[in-house]
Design an enzyme around this catalytic site. Structure first.
Site, PDB file in Angstrom:
ATOM      1  N   CYS A 122       0.622  -1.301  -0.065  1.00 45.05           N
ATOM      2  CA  CYS A 122       0.045   0.031  -0.023  1.00 45.05           C
ATOM      3  C   CYS A 122       0.728   1.223   0.085  1.00 45.05           C
ATOM      4  CB  CYS A 122      -1.092  -0.018   1.307  1.00 45.05           C
ATOM      5  SG  CYS A 122      -0.287   0.086   2.822  1.00 45.05           S
ATOM      6  N   HIS A 172      -2.244   1.231   6.759  1.00 48.89           N
ATOM      7  CA  HIS A 172      -2.767   1.165   5.540  1.00 48.89           C
ATOM      8  C   HIS A 172      -2.789   2.438   4.780  1.00 48.89           C
ATOM      9  CE1 HIS A 172      -4.125  -1.143   1.908  1.00 48.89           C
ATOM     10  NE2 HIS A 172      -5.163  -0.337   1.610  1.00 48.89           N
ATOM     11  N   HIS A 184      -5.929   2.162  -4.057  1.00 45.36           N
ATOM     12  CA  HIS A 184      -4.893   1.391  -3.173  1.00 45.36           C
ATOM     13  C   HIS A 184      -4.480   0.153  -3.368  1.00 45.36           C
ATOM     14  CE1 HIS A 184      -8.063  -0.701  -0.204  1.00 45.36           C
ATOM     15  NE2 HIS A 184      -8.511  -0.318  -1.332  1.00 45.36           N
TER      16      HIS A 184
END
Length: 229
Positions: A122, A172, A184
């Site tokens: 990510c 994240h 993402h």
């Protein structure tokens, strides 16, 4: 210094090819990757299975296999970060977004430690997208969260970052695209294995709903990371 590594007057070296860097001297777990032309400093002085290095653009410390020393090039010019204003960064946001969308259409999967295409984690995708436009961010999602300017979710603009995680820690990150959507790279344990676009809402699909439940903060990139000195 090392027989395999020519002495550098600057103390820095340039990566001649993409290199894998690891989270320990055993080189079992990928920590990050260094694209060609990235600068690094060798920190450890002992020749064993790996040497500890620091990537100059983001200050990230990891381990390089001894056999990859042959892919480092001596340079006499040290890395120097360029100061960028928020206005300059904002003008480059369309390029940042275009990078992530281009990465999404390539066959890819989520790779822990991946910062060199086609496979990213990510924060690796976010770092690579901004770096491609000359903007450096720290490596990991929690570091990116600490680095960015905090904003309310109602203030989100395209190019801002959205962060997710546990009550204890951000783990994240995604890039906000506008109209409630963000892009993402996520792992298959969350229902996808690679780059995708989700709605930042409880009304999204199953992947989007799961991440929305873990939403923590939003951040705006207001400056260029100054790197390791």
């Amino acid at each position: 210094m090392f027989e395999e590594l020519p002495e550098s007057n600057s103390g820095e070296y340039c990566c001649g090819i993409s290199l894998n860097l690891y989270d320990s001297p055993t080189c079992e777990g990928l920590a990050t990757q260094a694209a060609p032309s990235r600068h690094l400093r060798v920190l450890s002085q002992e020749v064993s299975q790996a040497l500890q290095v620091c990537l100059c653009e983001d200050g990230y410390t990891a381990w390089l296999r001894v056999e990859d020393l042959a892919h480092l090039e001596r340079i006499d010019r040290v890395y120097q970060a360029i100061a960028l204003s928020r206005t300059e960064i904002q003008s480059r946001i369309p390029e940042v977004i275009a990078f992530t969308k281009s990465a999404m259409v390539q066959p890819n999967y989520y790779l822990w430690g991946g910062t060199v295409g086609p496979n990213y984690d990510c924060s690796g995708l976010i770092q690579a997208a901004f770096a491609a436009s000359g903007i450096w961010l720290p490596r990991d999602s929690y570091q990116q969260a600490a680095f960015t300017q905090k904003i309310e979710i109602e203030e989100l603009l395209p190019g801002d970052l959205v962060f997710f995680g546990t009550p204890e820690k951000v783990n994240h990150v995604g890039l906000y695209l506008g109209d409630g959507y963000y892009i993402h790279s996520s792992g298959k344990e969350k229902g996808r294995n690679g780059i995708g676009i989700d709605l930042l809402s409880a009304d999204g699909d199953e992947v989007g709903k799961l991440y929305y439940q873990q939403f923590k903060i939003a951040g705006r990139v207001a400056t260029n990371y100054q790197g390791f000195r």
